[in-house]
Design an enzyme around this catalytic site. Structure first.
Site, PDB file in Angstrom:
ATOM      1  N   SER A  58      32.606  44.350  30.280  1.00 45.29           N
ATOM      2  CA  SER A  58      31.740  43.582  31.175  1.00 45.29           C
ATOM      3  C   SER A  58      30.370  43.348  30.557  1.00 45.29           C
ATOM      4  O   SER A  58      29.598  42.567  31.075  1.00 45.29           O
ATOM      5  CB  SER A  58      31.600  44.306  32.503  1.00 45.29           C
ATOM      6  OG  SER A  58      31.169  45.625  32.285  1.00 45.29           O
ATOM      7  N   HIS A 117      36.786  38.491  29.814  1.00 44.69           N
ATOM      8  CA  HIS A 117      36.212  39.266  30.916  1.00 44.69           C
ATOM      9  C   HIS A 117      36.696  38.730  32.269  1.00 44.69           C
ATOM     10  O   HIS A 117      36.258  37.669  32.717  1.00 44.69           O
ATOM     11  CB  HIS A 117      34.672  39.219  30.816  1.00 44.69           C
ATOM     12  CG  HIS A 117      33.982  40.016  31.864  1.00 44.69           C
ATOM     13  ND1 HIS A 117      32.755  39.673  32.386  1.00 44.69           N
ATOM     14  CD2 HIS A 117      34.343  41.165  32.499  1.00 44.69           C
ATOM     15  CE1 HIS A 117      32.403  40.560  33.291  1.00 44.69           C
ATOM     16  NE2 HIS A 117      33.341  41.471  33.381  1.00 44.69           N
ATOM     17  N   GLU A 132      35.480  34.975  31.833  1.00 46.24           N
ATOM     18  CA  GLU A 132      34.474  34.643  30.812  1.00 46.24           C
ATOM     19  C   GLU A 132      35.140  34.874  29.458  1.00 46.24           C
ATOM     20  O   GLU A 132      35.657  35.965  29.195  1.00 46.24           O
ATOM     21  CB  GLU A 132      33.275  35.597  30.906  1.00 46.24           C
ATOM     22  CG  GLU A 132      32.235  35.184  31.904  1.00 46.24           C
ATOM     23  CD  GLU A 132      31.028  36.128  31.866  1.00 46.24           C
ATOM     24  OE1 GLU A 132      29.905  35.628  31.715  1.00 46.24           O
ATOM     25  OE2 GLU A 132      31.195  37.347  31.997  1.00 46.24           O
ATOM     26  N   ASN A 165      27.230  39.133  34.401  1.00 46.77           N
ATOM     27  CA  ASN A 165      26.476  40.339  34.747  1.00 46.77           C
ATOM     28  C   ASN A 165      24.979  40.227  34.469  1.00 46.77           C
ATOM     29  O   ASN A 165      24.194  40.988  35.005  1.00 46.77           O
ATOM     30  CB  ASN A 165      27.077  41.547  34.044  1.00 46.77           C
ATOM     31  CG  ASN A 165      28.322  42.000  34.786  1.00 46.77           C
ATOM     32  OD1 ASN A 165      28.339  42.002  36.012  1.00 46.77           O
ATOM     33  ND2 ASN A 165      29.366  42.353  34.063  1.00 46.77           N
TER      34      ASN A 165
HETATM   35  N1  CAA Z   1      43.373  43.184  44.894  1.00 44.74           N
HETATM   36  C1  CAA Z   1      44.153  42.092  45.064  1.00 44.74           C
HETATM   37  N2  CAA Z   1      43.974  41.221  46.078  1.00 44.74           N
HETATM   38  C2  CAA Z   1      43.016  41.480  46.956  1.00 44.74           C
HETATM   39  C3  CAA Z   1      42.170  42.591  46.839  1.00 44.74           C
HETATM   40  C4  CAA Z   1      42.379  43.465  45.760  1.00 44.74           C
HETATM   41  N3  CAA Z   1      41.618  44.547  45.559  1.00 44.74           N
HETATM   42  N4  CAA Z   1      41.288  42.579  47.855  1.00 44.74           N
HETATM   43  C5  CAA Z   1      41.579  41.492  48.590  1.00 44.74           C
HETATM   44  N5  CAA Z   1      42.612  40.830  48.042  1.00 44.74           N
HETATM   45  C6  CAA Z   1      43.216  39.589  48.510  1.00 44.74           C
HETATM   46  C7  CAA Z   1      43.816  39.766  49.855  1.00 44.74           C
HETATM   47  O1  CAA Z   1      45.152  40.224  49.761  1.00 44.74           O
HETATM   48  C8  CAA Z   1      43.749  38.355  50.417  1.00 44.74           C
HETATM   49  O2  CAA Z   1      44.821  37.599  49.880  1.00 44.74           O
HETATM   50  P1  CAA Z   1      45.496  36.398  50.728  1.00 44.74           P
HETATM   51  O3  CAA Z   1      44.429  35.370  50.928  1.00 44.74           O
HETATM   52  O4  CAA Z   1      46.612  35.960  49.832  1.00 44.74           O
HETATM   53  O5  CAA Z   1      45.964  37.008  52.004  1.00 44.74           O
HETATM   54  C9  CAA Z   1      42.454  37.795  49.820  1.00 44.74           C
HETATM   55  O6  CAA Z   1      42.182  38.620  48.691  1.00 44.74           O
HETATM   56  C10 CAA Z   1      41.310  37.864  50.799  1.00 44.74           C
HETATM   57  O7  CAA Z   1      41.177  39.232  51.178  1.00 44.74           O
HETATM   58  P2  CAA Z   1      40.764  39.720  52.632  1.00 44.74           P
HETATM   59  O8  CAA Z   1      41.126  38.662  53.628  1.00 44.74           O
HETATM   60  O9  CAA Z   1      41.296  41.097  52.838  1.00 44.74           O
HETATM   61  O10 CAA Z   1      39.217  39.941  52.541  1.00 44.74           O
HETATM   62  P3  CAA Z   1      38.055  38.950  52.175  1.00 44.74           P
HETATM   63  O11 CAA Z   1      38.306  37.570  52.656  1.00 44.74           O
HETATM   64  O12 CAA Z   1      36.849  39.664  52.602  1.00 44.74           O
HETATM   65  O13 CAA Z   1      38.071  38.872  50.587  1.00 44.74           O
HETATM   66  C11 CAA Z   1      37.298  39.610  48.488  1.00 44.74           C
HETATM   67  C12 CAA Z   1      37.988  39.999  49.786  1.00 44.74           C
HETATM   68  C13 CAA Z   1      38.145  38.569  47.761  1.00 44.74           C
HETATM   69  C14 CAA Z   1      37.201  40.864  47.645  1.00 44.74           C
HETATM   70  C15 CAA Z   1      35.903  38.991  48.840  1.00 44.74           C
HETATM   71  O14 CAA Z   1      35.187  39.881  49.644  1.00 44.74           O
HETATM   72  C16 CAA Z   1      35.080  38.654  47.632  1.00 44.74           C
HETATM   73  O15 CAA Z   1      35.247  37.608  47.009  1.00 44.74           O
HETATM   74  N6  CAA Z   1      34.130  39.557  47.288  1.00 44.74           N
HETATM   75  C17 CAA Z   1      33.281  39.369  46.127  1.00 44.74           C
HETATM   76  C18 CAA Z   1      34.031  39.818  44.902  1.00 44.74           C
HETATM   77  C19 CAA Z   1      33.214  39.658  43.671  1.00 44.74           C
HETATM   78  O16 CAA Z   1      32.082  39.230  43.664  1.00 44.74           O
HETATM   79  N7  CAA Z   1      33.820  40.041  42.547  1.00 44.74           N
HETATM   80  C20 CAA Z   1      33.149  40.058  41.266  1.00 44.74           C
HETATM   81  C21 CAA Z   1      32.641  41.436  41.014  1.00 44.74           C
HETATM   82  S1  CAA Z   1      31.771  41.503  39.519  1.00 44.74           S
HETATM   83  C22 CAA Z   1      32.929  41.751  38.362  1.00 44.74           C
HETATM   84  O17 CAA Z   1      34.081  41.937  38.572  1.00 44.74           O
HETATM   85  C23 CAA Z   1      32.406  41.715  36.982  1.00 44.74           C
HETATM   86  C24 CAA Z   1      31.957  42.978  36.427  1.00 44.74           C
HETATM   87  O18 CAA Z   1      31.964  43.059  35.208  1.00 44.74           O
HETATM   88  C25 CAA Z   1      31.372  44.079  37.185  1.00 44.74           C
END
Ligand code: CAA
Length: 288
Positions: free
Chosen positions: A124, A145, A157, A195
Site C-alpha cells: 500500500s 495495489h 493502482e 494513500n
Molecule cells: N468482502 C467482500 N464483500 C463485501 C465485504 C467484504 N469484506 N463487505 C461488504 N461486501 C459486499 C457485500 O456483500 C455487498 O455485496 P452485494 O451488493 O453484492 O450484496 C456490498 O459489499 C455492500 O455491502 P453492505 O451492503 O453490507 O454494506 P455497505 O453498503 O455499507 O458497503 C463497503 C460496505 C463496500 C465496505 C462500503 O462501506 C465502502 O465502500 N466502504 C469504504 C471502503 C474503502 O474506502 N475501501 C478502501 C480502503 S483503503 C485501502 O484498501 C487501501 C489501503 O492501502 C489501506
C-alpha cells in the site's frame, strides 16, 4: 506470459489474509488458477474459509449459484511450499507491510521462479523500485495495489517502479481488467496516490478527535452525511487497521520529510495499546 496480451493461466498469491484472500477470490472468479500460499497450512485454510464464507453469502443472496461457487473454489489450490511458485506465470505478494519481509520473500522467489515470471506487490505504500532492486529482474517487478474489500472495490493502482518494462506494465493492466477491475497508472512515490490522499484525511480526523473538536461519532457523521462517504474516516481507519494507517503515515512522513504528514499522537497511542480496529475488537469503536 510472453506478450502483454497473454493472461496468466496460473498465478500465486502469497499471503492469505484479508487482501490476499480477496485477490485470490477475484482471480479465481476470472478463470485463473490460483496457488494460495502463506507461512502455515492453517493460515491458508483460514484464507480459504474466508473466501468460502464470502461466496456462500453471495449464494444466499441469490447472486451466485452453488455450481459457480464450487467452480471458483476449485480453482484455488492451497500451496504450502513457496517452491510451487515455479508453476506460476505471475506472483502477487500480499504479506505484512514490512520492507525487509517483502524483500526477503522476493529474494527467495528470485531463486525459485524462471526469469520471465512477473513479481507484483500489493504493497500500500512501500517503494516498488526498492523492492525491485533486490531481485535480478527489476524490469519484471511492479505494484498492483488492490483496495479493501477486494471483491467490491473496482480500483487497482498499477505502480511502475523505475525499471518496470512497458510489457510488464501492459500485462498487469490487462490482468487487472480481466479480473474486472479498473487499473489506474501511478508512479512510485510514497503512498502512491490512494494513500497519499486517504491517510492524511484519516490522520486529520484523528487530530480532530485528539484536539477535542468533536467525538469520533460526530467526525464520521460529518463526513458521511456531508460528503457522502460510505464510511466515516475513523470507521474506515478501524476497517483498514490502525497499525496499517500509522505505518503508512510514517512512510509518508519519512518519505517527504514534510511535517504535514506527522502521524497524530493519538493514533500512535491506540496502536501501542493494541487497539488496532476491527481485527482486535476495538479501535475508535468497539466491535463485539
Ligand atoms: N468482502 C467482500 N464483500 C463485501 C465485504 C467484504 N469484506 N463487505 C461488504 N461486501 C459486499 C457485500 O456483500 C455487498 O455485496 P452485494 O451488493 O453484492 O450484496 C456490498 O459489499 C455492500 O455491502 P453492505 O451492503 O453490507 O454494506 P455497505 O453498503 O455499507 O458497503 C463497503 C460496505 C463496500 C465496505 C462500503 O462501506 C465502502 O465502500 N466502504 C469504504 C471502503 C474503502 O474506502 N475501501 C478502501 C480502503 S483503503 C485501502 O484498501 C487501501 C489501503 O492501502 C489501506
Amino acid at each position: 506470459m510472453s506478450s502483454p496480451n497473454d493472461l496468466p493461466q496460473t498465478l500465486m498469491v502469497i499471503g492469505a489474509g484479508q487482501m490476499g484472500s480477496g485477490i485470490a477470490q477475484v482471480a479465481a472468479a476470472s478463470g485463473i488458477t490460483v496457488l494460495l500460499h502463506d507461512v502455515s497450512a492453517s493460515s491458508i485454510q483460514k484464507g480459504l474459509a474466508a473466501i468460502t464464507k464470502q461466496l456462500s453469502r453471495s449464494v444466499d443472496k441469490g447472486k451466485l449459484t452453488e455450481e459457480r461457487k464450487a467452480e471458483i473454489l476449485s480453482r484455488i489450490q492451497p500451496a504450502e511450499q513457496l517452491e510451487q511458485a515455479a508453476q506460476a506465470e505471475l506472483v502477487i505478494e500480499a504479506v505484512t507491510e514490512q520492507l525487509e519481509l517483502k524483500a526477503s520473500l522476493l529474494r527467495r522467489l528470485e531463486e525459485i521462479c524462471p526469469p520471465q515470471v512477473i513479481f507484483a506487490s500489493n504493497t500500500s505504500s512501500l517503494p516498488i523500485t526498492e523492492l525491485a532492486a533486490v531481485t535480478g529482474r527489476p524490469s519484471r517487478v511492479i505494484g498492483m495495489h488492490f483496495m479493501n474489500p477486494v471483491p467490491v472495490m473496482p480500483l487497482v493502482e498499477v505502480i511502475r517502479g523505475l525499471e518496470t518494462s512497458q510489457d510488464v506494465f501492459e500485462a498487469v493492466r490487462a490482468l487487472a481488467m480481466h479480473m474486472g477491475k479498473t487499473p489506474v497508472e501511478v508512479n512510485d512515490f510514497p503512498g502512491f496516490v490512494s494513500n497519499r490522499i486517504l491517510m492524511p484525511m484519516i490522520n486529520e480526523a484523528v487530530y480532530t478527535v485528539y484536539e477535542g473538536v468533536a467525538t469520533a461519532e460526530a467526525v464520521d457523521q460529518v463526513m458521511k452525511l456531508g460528503m457522502n462517504h460510505p464510511m466515516g474516516p475513523l470507521e474506515l481507519a478501524d476497517f483498514i487497521g490502525l497499525d496499517t494507517c500509522l505505518s503508512i503515515m510514517d512512510i509518508l512522513y519519512e518519505g517527504f520529510k514534510d511535517p504535514k504528514y506527522r502521524p497524530c499522537p493519538l493514533l500512535r497511542k491506540y496502536v501501542k495499546a493494541g487497539r488496532l480496529g476491527r481485527k482486535t475488537g476495538q479501535g475508535f469503536y468497539r466491535y463485539d
